[in-house]
Write a protein that holds these residues in place. Structure first.
Motif, PDB file in Angstrom:
ATOM      1  N   THR A  92       0.823  -1.214   0.000  1.00 13.93           N
ATOM      2  CA  THR A  92       0.000   0.000   0.000  1.00 13.93           C
ATOM      3  C   THR A  92       0.858   1.264   0.000  1.00 13.93           C
ATOM      4  O   THR A  92       0.437   2.308  -0.498  1.00 13.93           O
ATOM      5  CB  THR A  92      -0.910   0.019   1.239  1.00 13.93           C
ATOM      6  N   ASP A  93       2.073   1.181   0.543  1.00 17.04           N
ATOM      7  CA  ASP A  93       2.962   2.339   0.563  1.00 17.04           C
ATOM      8  C   ASP A  93       3.465   2.693  -0.833  1.00 17.04           C
ATOM      9  O   ASP A  93       3.728   3.859  -1.131  1.00 17.04           O
ATOM     10  CB  ASP A  93       4.167   2.068   1.468  1.00 17.04           C
ATOM     11  N   THR A  94       3.643   1.696  -1.670  1.00 17.01           N
ATOM     12  CA  THR A  94       4.252   1.910  -2.985  1.00 17.01           C
ATOM     13  C   THR A  94       3.228   2.117  -4.092  1.00 17.01           C
ATOM     14  O   THR A  94       3.598   2.242  -5.251  1.00 17.01           O
ATOM     15  CB  THR A  94       5.143   0.708  -3.358  1.00 17.01           C
ATOM     16  N   GLN A  95       1.955   2.182  -3.756  1.00 13.39           N
ATOM     17  CA  GLN A  95       0.911   2.323  -4.777  1.00 13.39           C
ATOM     18  C   GLN A  95       0.054   3.560  -4.538  1.00 13.39           C
ATOM     19  O   GLN A  95      -1.147   3.553  -4.750  1.00 13.39           O
ATOM     20  CB  GLN A  95       0.038   1.058  -4.802  1.00 13.39           C
ATOM     21  N   ALA A  96       0.679   4.613  -4.117  1.00 14.11           N
ATOM     22  CA  ALA A  96      -0.049   5.858  -3.839  1.00 14.11           C
ATOM     23  C   ALA A  96      -0.261   6.661  -5.120  1.00 14.11           C
ATOM     24  O   ALA A  96       0.433   6.458  -6.126  1.00 14.11           O
ATOM     25  CB  ALA A  96       0.721   6.691  -2.825  1.00 14.11           C
ATOM     26  N   GLU A  97      -1.191   7.600  -5.045  1.00 14.58           N
ATOM     27  CA  GLU A  97      -1.431   8.484  -6.193  1.00 14.58           C
ATOM     28  C   GLU A  97      -0.417   9.624  -6.237  1.00 14.58           C
ATOM     29  O   GLU A  97      -0.096  10.134  -7.305  1.00 14.58           O
ATOM     30  CB  GLU A  97      -2.850   9.050  -6.120  1.00 14.58           C
ATOM     31  N   TYR A  98       0.076  10.020  -5.056  1.00 13.51           N
ATOM     32  CA  TYR A  98       1.067  11.087  -4.966  1.00 13.51           C
ATOM     33  C   TYR A  98       2.213  10.636  -4.056  1.00 13.51           C
ATOM     34  O   TYR A  98       1.984  10.107  -2.969  1.00 13.51           O
ATOM     35  CB  TYR A  98       0.448  12.375  -4.394  1.00 13.51           C
ATOM     36  N   TYR A  99       3.430  10.870  -4.538  1.00  9.72           N
ATOM     37  CA  TYR A  99       4.620  10.573  -3.738  1.00  9.72           C
ATOM     38  C   TYR A  99       5.256  11.898  -3.339  1.00  9.72           C
ATOM     39  O   TYR A  99       5.651  12.692  -4.198  1.00  9.72           O
ATOM     40  CB  TYR A  99       5.606   9.717  -4.530  1.00  9.72           C
ATOM     41  N   ILE A 100       5.315  12.132  -2.056  1.00 10.01           N
ATOM     42  CA  ILE A 100       5.862  13.382  -1.538  1.00 10.01           C
ATOM     43  C   ILE A 100       7.341  13.165  -1.235  1.00 10.01           C
ATOM     44  O   ILE A 100       7.698  12.496  -0.265  1.00 10.01           O
ATOM     45  CB  ILE A 100       5.103  13.830  -0.278  1.00 10.01           C
ATOM     46  N   VAL A 101       8.200  13.713  -2.084  1.00 12.18           N
ATOM     47  CA  VAL A 101       9.648  13.503  -1.972  1.00 12.18           C
ATOM     48  C   VAL A 101      10.230  14.643  -1.133  1.00 12.18           C
ATOM     49  O   VAL A 101      10.196  15.807  -1.543  1.00 12.18           O
ATOM     50  CB  VAL A 101      10.312  13.468  -3.363  1.00 12.18           C
ATOM     51  N   LEU A 102      10.761  14.305   0.024  1.00  8.38           N
ATOM     52  CA  LEU A 102      11.292  15.319   0.928  1.00  8.38           C
ATOM     53  C   LEU A 102      12.680  15.770   0.494  1.00  8.38           C
ATOM     54  O   LEU A 102      13.497  14.962   0.044  1.00  8.38           O
ATOM     55  CB  LEU A 102      11.331  14.786   2.362  1.00  8.38           C
ATOM     56  N   GLY A 103      12.944  17.044   0.672  1.00  6.30           N
ATOM     57  CA  GLY A 103      14.206  17.620   0.227  1.00  6.30           C
ATOM     58  C   GLY A 103      15.377  17.300   1.139  1.00  6.30           C
ATOM     59  O   GLY A 103      15.224  16.845   2.276  1.00  6.30           O
TER      60      GLY A 103
END
Length: 260
Positions: A92-103
């Protein structure tokens, strides 16, 4: 006599560990952490040296033992939590609609640092596996950075990883993890016209940072604390970054902002 030698040996051990980490900037926090422990242990050695003559030294010796025991227990517990979170990834973690990539830090030439590149590489893999998903690139410009972290990630992903620019949203004003997550949610819900209950989002960050990021994600208003870990780039960073996470998580706990 034996206990004094124990504290003196600990002080020497921590001092060596701190000095070894000082020259390399990414591990400098670990150096400060270890040197602070060395000072504390040296202080215990001095207190024990004077406890036979001074009552205050006997009180300080007891207090020092209690504080050090609490430190060891809390450090072990937090590290176990951090390591487990960094190793555990569900479907479920790898199948999201949005991936929020932290800087993370941007190099002087504008290229992502090793830690930031690892996060981008993980995000690129997730986008390739989920063609309908998008990524939110988070991070403003620090005083020692030539551009915003979001812009550096955008250039890296589009030019070196071949990611379609239309699949990338830039959040380029935040300065910490809490702002990253709050601003990303606002960006998704305004730019994408999505209600926070109608989409799934997962945070992408370094494995050592994932435990804290997932907790802060829930505090920022996301329904679930989903997350995908990116590997720590250098083995030499392992100690320093986990010392930093210990201090950050402990700070959240002591201020009542930690809810698992």
């Amino acid at each position: 006599m034996i206990e004094r030698r124990f504290w003196l040996a600990l002080a020497a051990l921590f001092a060596v560990g701190g000095v070894v980490q000082l020259p390399w900037a990414p591990s400098r926090f670990g150096a400060v952490f270890f040197l602070a422990l060395a000072v504390g242990c040296a202080g215990m050695w001095l207190v024990l040296h004077g406890q036979e003559k001074y009552g205050v030294c006997r009180v300080l010796a007891v207090l020092g033992r209690v504080l050090f025991a609490l430190f060891v227990v809390s450090f072990a517990a937090i590290q176990l939590f951090v390591i487990q979170a960094g190793m555990r990834t569900q479907a479920t973690d790898t199948q999201a609609e949005y991936y929020i990539v932290l800087g993370a830090l941007v190099n002087p030439d504008g290229q992502p640092s090793a830690a930031l590149a690892a996060r981008c590489d993980t995000a690129a893999e997730l986008l390739a596996e989920n063609p309908d998903s998008k990524a939110v690139l988070c991070g403003g410009q620090g005083g020692n950075e030539p551009c915003t972290e979001a812009d550096s990630m955008f250039a890296y992903l589009t030019e070196q990883k071949g990611v379609d620019p239309a699949r990338l949203l830039r959040e380029d004003v935040s300065t910490n993890t809490i702002e990253n997550l709050e601003n990303a949610r606002t960006l998704i819900e305004t730019a994408e016209a999505r209600d926070h209950e109608s989409y799934t989002a997962a945070v992408v960050t370094s494995d050592y940072h994932l435990a804290r990021a997932k907790v802060l994600m829930r505090r920022a208003g996301y329904e679930e604390g989903l997350g995908v870990p990116a590997p720590t780039p250098y083995p030499g960073q392992w100690v320093a970054v986990r010392c930093r996470e210990y201090c950050s998580i402990l700070g959240l706990m002591l201020t009542g902002r930690w809810t698992v």
